[in-house]
Motif scaffolding. Structure first.
Motif, short mmCIF file in Angstrom:
data_model
loop_
_atom_site.label_atom_id
_atom_site.label_comp_id
_atom_site.label_asym_id
_atom_site.label_seq_id
_atom_site.Cartn_x
_atom_site.Cartn_y
_atom_site.Cartn_z
N ILE A 16 -2.06 -6.45 -19.96
CA ILE A 16 -2.43 -7.77 -20.48
C ILE A 16 -1.19 -8.64 -20.65
O ILE A 16 -1.17 -9.82 -20.32
N LEU A 17 -0.11 -8.02 -21.16
CA LEU A 17 1.12 -8.76 -21.42
C LEU A 17 2.02 -8.68 -20.19
O LEU A 17 3.17 -8.25 -20.25
N TRP B 209 5.01 1.24 -29.71
CA TRP B 209 5.28 0.78 -28.34
C TRP B 209 6.16 -0.46 -28.39
O TRP B 209 6.02 -1.30 -29.29
N THR B 210 7.08 -0.57 -27.42
CA THR B 210 7.91 -1.76 -27.30
C THR B 210 7.46 -2.55 -26.09
O THR B 210 7.43 -2.01 -24.97
N SER C 274 -6.24 -1.76 -35.00
CA SER C 274 -5.03 -2.57 -35.19
C SER C 274 -4.10 -2.41 -34.00
O SER C 274 -3.92 -1.31 -33.48
N PHE C 275 -3.55 -3.54 -33.56
CA PHE C 275 -2.52 -3.54 -32.52
C PHE C 275 -1.53 -4.61 -32.95
O PHE C 275 -1.52 -5.72 -32.43
N ALA C 276 -0.72 -4.27 -33.95
CA ALA C 276 0.05 -5.28 -34.66
C ALA C 276 1.55 -5.11 -34.45
O ALA C 276 2.06 -3.99 -34.26
N GLU C 277 2.25 -6.23 -34.51
CA GLU C 277 3.70 -6.20 -34.41
C GLU C 277 4.29 -5.59 -35.69
O GLU C 277 3.84 -5.90 -36.80
N ALA D 214 -5.45 8.42 -27.74
CA ALA D 214 -6.29 7.23 -27.94
C ALA D 214 -5.44 6.00 -28.22
O ALA D 214 -5.72 4.90 -27.71
N SER D 215 -4.41 6.17 -29.05
CA SER D 215 -3.52 5.04 -29.35
C SER D 215 -2.57 4.76 -28.19
O SER D 215 -2.28 3.60 -27.87
N GLU D 216 -2.07 5.81 -27.54
CA GLU D 216 -1.16 5.63 -26.42
C GLU D 216 -1.84 4.90 -25.26
O GLU D 216 -1.22 4.09 -24.57
N SER D 217 -3.13 5.19 -25.04
CA SER D 217 -3.84 4.55 -23.93
C SER D 217 -3.96 3.04 -24.15
O SER D 217 -4.05 2.27 -23.18
N ALA D 218 -3.96 2.61 -25.40
CA ALA D 218 -4.02 1.17 -25.68
C ALA D 218 -2.76 0.47 -25.21
O ALA D 218 -2.78 -0.72 -24.87
N PHE D 219 -1.63 1.21 -25.17
CA PHE D 219 -0.38 0.60 -24.70
C PHE D 219 -0.43 0.30 -23.21
O PHE D 219 0.17 -0.68 -22.75
#
Length: 589
Positions: A548-549, A107-108, A135-138, A537-542
């Motif tokens: 949040i951002l 994700w960007t 993990s949600f890392a740059e 599951a990972s896409e929903s975190a975006f």
């Protein structure tokens, strides 16, 4: 001297439902502060809100002994909570006696930073399916296969679970394929059967590509509808004119017009469904404003396709579930898709025949396990399509309602060649046997490592030690002899009558009840049923990360964003009796 009320620990009477066992409520500032931080993280409250001058008076009206802290303290409390929760999950994952399946996506952010989300899926000893964002890392650009592989390995190493990885579900981008190849190349010694079935391709992504290709046959109508709806939604006065026409036609007024995200076919489908409901209103509005709109024939084509695609929306929801097992539904989903594309009952018009043909071509590219003959009869080649990941075939086999019979049924639906059907079923069963053997070796190794020394303080060579050693050898000999005489666990599982197909069947509950009878297969079931069919599951975190951002938090650094995204995921608790939004079509499973 007056007493400061903030220094007091207050005791107050509360209503009957909230009474403690002593009948009193005792205020605990530490607990209150911890719960406040949980609320802050879960509700995505910006830290700056805690310095609002109207907050403390409101708190004083309820509990004057509680002093609101500043944004920096709240942030530090959030990080502390995150670290404590992370430690607990680390212990859980490291002590897990089953494998872990991962999903990952990129994700960007609004800061133009690239992030990778990694989510762990596993089934614990109580046969409870769990999902954790770990993990949600740059990740620095470019996002090559090597960069993705490096980040995944870094994450696994940090959590101490490199030896527990089973599968990795990713979308169909070439860099993801390269990442899996790199993982297998350098870490195959840590993977089951050297990572033969590591890479699972996201089914939701394949379905999206499949339908997107099909919808191109009416792209002109879709483009006109999209632009018309955008035009109406871009101005309050235009929306008001639209609603005036709608009310005059007996239709409900709209607060806003739903416009699709073109890259997601189901959002386009939903837009078309709504447009068809308001077809007469849209046509009338376009005529009055002299705006181009679809012809009657194009509306008819859109209506036919919408009805056809409803089944694919339902299938997308099934494979997108990420808090319950989905892998055992893979083969039924594939058959449902093929049935929809081949069933003459669906293809009632030329546009539907054209749609089915386009989608079938794309389906064969991704999901065609058969070998086909080339134009040259003296040569045989593999299908251009990607073969099914046999881990998903085995997951269906481990559904006690299906077993070997469903594999035979599945391949019969794909081919009329009896020899080919037998061959495909045997290949699947051979993989089952390989995994059974691997799990038996792992179980034996685990038992050997966990067995304490039976000699205690006895002297080596003593009669007592010799007797114990002989007893152990006899027990091993008896076990080997019984395994030769009696049916194998796999044979016993196959010979048992299959469970009846039912909407409310609990596959994990079945394996929990039969774990003692089929210990090896139950261990396999925990791993294979944990495989997610999609990267949702990972896409929903975006979506969470994007909220949040936001504009008021654009200065958050990557480490703090990871704290907030992961902690919110870890705080998730399903409501009692809550049904997930994904269980819409039970007849398919």
């Amino acid at each position: 001297m007056p007493i400061n009320p903030r220094c007091l620990q207050t005791e107050v009477f509360v209503d009957h439902e909230k009474k403690t066992s002593e009948g009193l409520f005792v205020f605990d500032e530490k607990v209150c502060r911890e719960l406040m931080v949980k609320y802050c993280v879960h509700a995505e409250i910006p830290f700056l809100k805690f310095e609002d001058r109207h907050l403390q008076p409101w708190i004083d009206s309820m509990q004057p002994a509680f002093q609101i802290k500043g944004r920096h303290t709240i942030r530090d409390d959030a990080v502390k909570m995150y670290k404590g929760m992370k430690k607990d999950i680390e212990v859980e994952l490291q002590n897990l006696d089953s494998r872990i399946c991962l999903t990952s996506d990129m994700w960007t952010s609004s800061q133009d930073l690239g992030y990778m989300c990694i989510t762990a899926h596993y089934i614990n000893a109580e046969f409870i399916y769990k999902k954790k964002t770990i993990s949600f890392a740059e990740v620095k650009y470019p996002h090559t296969g090597y960069a993705i592989e490096e980040e995944i390995v870094r994450c696994l190493t940090e959590w101490g679970i490199r030896g527990k990885l089973f599968t990795l579900t990713l979308d169909n981008a070439s860099n993801n394929t390269n990442a899996c190849e790199e993982l297998i190349k350098y870490h195959k010694h840590e993977l089951l059967l050297e990572g033969q079935h590591l890479h699972v391709r996201c089914c939701a992504h394949i379905l999206n590509i499949l339908v997107q290709d099909g919808m191109k046959i009416i792209h002109e109508a879709i483009d006109m509808i999209r632009e018309l709806m955008k035009y109406i939604d871009s101005s309050p006065s235009r929306l008001q004119d639209f609603n005036t026409i709608a009310s005059g036609m007996g239709l409900r007024a709209k607060k806003g017009i739903s416009v699709d995200t073109p890259t997601r076919w189901n959002s386009t489908w939903k837009m078309l469904v709504e447009a068809l409901i308001y077809k007469s209103v849209l046509t009338s509005y376009a005529t009055r404003k002299m705006i181009e709109s679809p012809s009657e024939q194009e509306w008819e084509r859109a209506a036919a396709i919408c009805e056809f695609l409803k089944a694919f929306e339902e299938l997308t929801l099934i494979v997108s579930a990420h808090r319950k097992p989905t892998s055992h539904k893979f083969l039924p989903v594939v058959l449902s898709i093929r049935h929809a594309l081949k069933d003459p009952g669906w293809q009632t018009s030329d546009v539907l025949k054209e749609l089915a043909a386009v989608m079938q071509t794309k389906l064969d590219k991704y999901w065609d396990p058969e070998e086909k003959e080339n134009a040259d009869p003296n040569r045989r080649r593999k299908s251009k399509g990607i073969e099914f990941n046999h881990a998903l075939v085995i997951a269906t086999f481990l559904d006690p309602r299906r077993k070997e019979d469903y594999l035979d049924f599945f391949y019969c639906k794909l081919s009329t060649d009896g020899e080919q059907i037998t061959k495909q079923v045997e290949i699947a069963l051979e993989w089952v046997r390989k995994y059974v053997k691997e799990y038996e070796l792992l179980a034996a190794t685990s038992t050997a490592h966990s067995t304490p020394s039976s000699q205690g303080n006895t002297i080596i060579g003593s009669p007592v030690a010799g007797k114990r050693k002989l007893e152990e050898e006899f027990a091993q000999h008896k076990s080997r002899r019984r395994s030769r005489v009696h049916k194998s666990e796999l044979d016993a599982y196959l010979e048992e009558a299959s469970e009846k197909v039912g909407d409310d069947f609990d596959v994990l509950g079945w394996w929990k009840r039969h774990g003692e009878k089929f210990p090896i297969l139950a261990s396999m079931a925990r791993d294979f049923l944990a495989i997610p069919l999609s990267t949702v599951a990972s896409e929903s975190a975006f979506s969470c990360g994007k909220r949040i951002l936001g504009d008021k938090r654009s200065s958050l650094n990557p480490d703090m964003l990871e704290v907030l995204v992961c902690a919110k995921d870890w705080l998730f608790k399903p409501k009692e009796g809550e049904l997930t939004a994904y269980i819409l079509v039970l007849l398919l499973v």
